[in-house]
Design an enzyme around this catalytic site. Structure first.
Site, mmCIF file in Angstrom:
data_model
loop_
_atom_site.group_PDB
_atom_site.id
_atom_site.type_symbol
_atom_site.label_atom_id
_atom_site.label_comp_id
_atom_site.label_asym_id
_atom_site.label_seq_id
_atom_site.Cartn_x
_atom_site.Cartn_y
_atom_site.Cartn_z
ATOM 1 N N ARG A 98 23.371 20.282 -24.327
ATOM 2 C CA ARG A 98 23.455 18.853 -24.048
ATOM 3 C C ARG A 98 22.318 18.380 -23.146
ATOM 4 O O ARG A 98 22.274 17.193 -22.788
ATOM 5 C CB ARG A 98 24.790 18.549 -23.367
ATOM 6 C CG ARG A 98 25.866 18.018 -24.299
ATOM 7 C CD ARG A 98 27.136 17.816 -23.493
ATOM 8 N NE ARG A 98 28.056 16.866 -24.062
ATOM 9 C CZ ARG A 98 29.077 17.186 -24.851
ATOM 10 N NH1 ARG A 98 29.271 18.411 -25.239
ATOM 11 N NH2 ARG A 98 29.899 16.243 -25.263
ATOM 12 N N LYS A 145 31.876 16.343 -33.724
ATOM 13 C CA LYS A 145 31.450 17.748 -33.589
ATOM 14 C C LYS A 145 32.654 18.689 -33.720
ATOM 15 O O LYS A 145 32.616 19.651 -34.485
ATOM 16 C CB LYS A 145 30.754 17.973 -32.238
ATOM 17 C CG LYS A 145 29.517 17.104 -32.034
ATOM 18 C CD LYS A 145 28.836 17.376 -30.711
ATOM 19 C CE LYS A 145 29.624 16.930 -29.491
ATOM 20 N NZ LYS A 145 29.684 15.478 -29.270
ATOM 21 N N ARG A 171 29.989 8.033 -20.587
ATOM 22 C CA ARG A 171 29.600 9.201 -21.389
ATOM 23 C C ARG A 171 28.475 8.833 -22.352
ATOM 24 O O ARG A 171 27.570 9.633 -22.607
ATOM 25 C CB ARG A 171 30.811 9.731 -22.172
ATOM 26 C CG ARG A 171 31.825 10.421 -21.268
ATOM 27 C CD ARG A 171 33.177 10.537 -21.911
ATOM 28 N NE ARG A 171 33.211 11.416 -23.064
ATOM 29 C CZ ARG A 171 34.231 11.468 -23.915
ATOM 30 N NH1 ARG A 171 35.279 10.682 -23.760
ATOM 31 N NH2 ARG A 171 34.196 12.308 -24.910
ATOM 32 N N ARG A 203 41.452 8.197 -30.224
ATOM 33 C CA ARG A 203 41.841 9.559 -29.844
ATOM 34 C C ARG A 203 42.579 9.555 -28.512
ATOM 35 O O ARG A 203 43.525 10.316 -28.312
ATOM 36 C CB ARG A 203 40.588 10.453 -29.756
ATOM 37 C CG ARG A 203 40.928 11.901 -29.437
ATOM 38 C CD ARG A 203 39.724 12.815 -29.500
ATOM 39 N NE ARG A 203 38.813 12.596 -28.387
ATOM 40 C CZ ARG A 203 37.653 13.226 -28.226
ATOM 41 N NH1 ARG A 203 37.248 14.100 -29.132
ATOM 42 N NH2 ARG A 203 36.879 12.972 -27.201
ATOM 43 N N ARG A 214 43.474 13.158 -22.961
ATOM 44 C CA ARG A 214 42.232 13.500 -22.267
ATOM 45 C C ARG A 214 41.874 12.411 -21.262
ATOM 46 O O ARG A 214 41.816 11.231 -21.602
ATOM 47 C CB ARG A 214 41.093 13.682 -23.282
ATOM 48 C CG ARG A 214 41.064 15.074 -23.858
ATOM 49 C CD ARG A 214 39.993 15.256 -24.885
ATOM 50 N NE ARG A 214 38.641 14.923 -24.429
ATOM 51 C CZ ARG A 214 37.544 15.279 -25.072
ATOM 52 N NH1 ARG A 214 37.633 15.971 -26.202
ATOM 53 N NH2 ARG A 214 36.361 14.933 -24.611
HETATM 54 P P1 B4P Z 1 35.621 14.755 -32.197
HETATM 55 O O1 B4P Z 1 35.242 15.609 -33.350
HETATM 56 O O2 B4P Z 1 36.788 15.187 -31.372
HETATM 57 O O3 B4P Z 1 34.395 14.477 -31.218
HETATM 58 P P2 B4P Z 1 33.389 15.378 -30.417
HETATM 59 O O4 B4P Z 1 32.045 14.931 -30.876
HETATM 60 O O5 B4P Z 1 33.706 16.833 -30.550
HETATM 61 O O6 B4P Z 1 33.732 14.996 -28.920
HETATM 62 P P3 B4P Z 1 33.234 14.988 -27.424
HETATM 63 O O7 B4P Z 1 31.735 14.863 -27.361
HETATM 64 O O8 B4P Z 1 34.042 13.953 -26.787
HETATM 65 O O9 B4P Z 1 33.702 16.285 -26.690
HETATM 66 P P4 B4P Z 1 33.303 17.555 -25.879
HETATM 67 O O10 B4P Z 1 34.576 18.271 -25.818
HETATM 68 O O11 B4P Z 1 32.129 18.249 -26.472
HETATM 69 O O12 B4P Z 1 35.863 13.312 -32.787
HETATM 70 C C1 B4P Z 1 36.329 12.240 -31.985
HETATM 71 C C2 B4P Z 1 37.437 11.485 -32.702
HETATM 72 O O13 B4P Z 1 36.922 10.877 -33.887
HETATM 73 C C3 B4P Z 1 38.604 12.353 -33.120
HETATM 74 O O14 B4P Z 1 39.794 11.695 -32.828
HETATM 75 C C4 B4P Z 1 38.432 12.506 -34.647
HETATM 76 O O15 B4P Z 1 39.653 12.603 -35.318
HETATM 77 C C5 B4P Z 1 37.717 11.212 -35.017
HETATM 78 N N1 B4P Z 1 36.792 11.376 -36.126
HETATM 79 C C6 B4P Z 1 35.944 12.414 -36.336
HETATM 80 N N2 B4P Z 1 35.221 12.210 -37.465
HETATM 81 C C7 B4P Z 1 35.624 10.993 -37.962
HETATM 82 C C8 B4P Z 1 35.236 10.225 -39.110
HETATM 83 N N3 B4P Z 1 34.305 10.644 -39.970
HETATM 84 N N4 B4P Z 1 35.831 9.025 -39.284
HETATM 85 C C9 B4P Z 1 36.771 8.585 -38.435
HETATM 86 N N5 B4P Z 1 37.199 9.272 -37.342
HETATM 87 C C10 B4P Z 1 36.614 10.466 -37.109
HETATM 88 O O16 B4P Z 1 32.849 17.125 -24.379
HETATM 89 C C11 B4P Z 1 33.695 16.635 -23.350
HETATM 90 C C12 B4P Z 1 33.000 16.618 -21.969
HETATM 91 O O17 B4P Z 1 32.774 17.981 -21.489
HETATM 92 C C13 B4P Z 1 31.603 15.987 -21.899
HETATM 93 O O18 B4P Z 1 31.660 14.582 -21.739
HETATM 94 C C14 B4P Z 1 30.975 16.707 -20.652
HETATM 95 O O19 B4P Z 1 31.393 16.126 -19.439
HETATM 96 C C15 B4P Z 1 31.547 18.103 -20.717
HETATM 97 N N6 B4P Z 1 30.653 19.046 -21.431
HETATM 98 C C16 B4P Z 1 30.893 19.633 -22.636
HETATM 99 N N7 B4P Z 1 29.863 20.401 -22.999
HETATM 100 C C17 B4P Z 1 28.923 20.309 -22.012
HETATM 101 C C18 B4P Z 1 27.618 20.830 -21.836
HETATM 102 N N8 B4P Z 1 27.055 21.634 -22.762
HETATM 103 N N9 B4P Z 1 26.922 20.514 -20.718
HETATM 104 C C19 B4P Z 1 27.468 19.734 -19.771
HETATM 105 N N10 B4P Z 1 28.696 19.178 -19.869
HETATM 106 C C20 B4P Z 1 29.435 19.443 -20.989
#
Ligand code: B4P
Length: 188
Positions: free
Chosen positions: A89, A14, A145, A128, A134
């Protein structure tokens, strides 16, 4: 104005794909995860509360997240579009977003659902974790998670399906290929 929900399990890309969308389309962006991490870094009351949930692999309570989002909505008034990254979420958050947009005479345009196999998610997040610093990128918390996602977050897919907004995106493969599929949806 386009309102885009970028959805998927932890590690589905994302944050990664949001950066690409911002670069190409110049949309405004809100990542609830980024906002929470900034609150944690500044040791605010919200940050202190969020830390316990995030480190346990749980969701931060809906009321806190919805208040947080409501405060930022008006800052996007002049944007070409807005990406909601990691929000909603829960179904309660999805309902709250629909209400907030309806108050502005708007609605979600599309929900992009990134589909990635579980083992790939674990591999990406472990990788990551080597550099992100993190506290939730470790195997134990990653597994929690994913459970939280399956129990509380995945029902959001049906909410948008019933609303006619769901677009499934193959989230495995190169970042460029995945972004190309996203562009097809955004250009519709
Ligand atoms: P990212 O792109 O960083 O992943 P993400 O989906 O954004 O991450 P996440 O769900 O953990 O985070 P969030 O901050 O929202 O990709 C992950 C890795 O993969 C990176 O290293 C990237 O380089 C690699 N990658 C990406 N695409 C790739 C591909 N095609 N091939 C290979 N590698 C690839 O949430 C963090 C926490 O905050 C949650 O667990 C929750 O506790 C809280 N939170 C956030 N929003 C909330 C909400 N709305 N409600 C309640 N709690 C919430």
């Amino acid at each position: 104005m386009k309102y885009v929900v970028l959805f998927g399990p932890p590690g589905s890309g994302k944050g990664t794909q949001s950066e690409n969308i911002i670069k190409k389309y110049g949309y405004g962006h809100i990542s609830t995860g980024d906002v929470l991490r900034a609150e944690m870094a500044n040791n605010t009351e919200l940050g202190k509360t969020a830390k316990d949930y995030i480190e346990a692999g749980k969701l931060v309570p809906d009321s806190l997240i919805i208040d947080m989002l409501a405060k930022t909505m008006d800052s996007f008034a002049d944007a070409k579009g807005v990406i909601f990254d990691g929000f909603p979420r829960t179904v309660a958050q999805a309902v709250a977003l629909k209400d907030m947009l309806a108050q502005r005479g708007a609605d979600v345009s599309v929900m992009l659902n990134l589909i990635v196999e579980e083992q790939e998610l674990i591999n990406r997040l472990i990788e990551r974790g080597k550099t992100s610093g993190r506290s939730d990128d470790n195997l134990e918390t990653i597994k929690k998670r994913l459970d939280t996602y399956n129990e509380q977050t995945s029902p959001v897919i049906d909410f948008y399906k019933e609303d006619g907004k769901l677009a499934n995106i193959q989230g495995m493969g190169s970042i460029e290929d995945i972004f190309a599929s996203i562009c097809v949806e955004l250009d519709k």
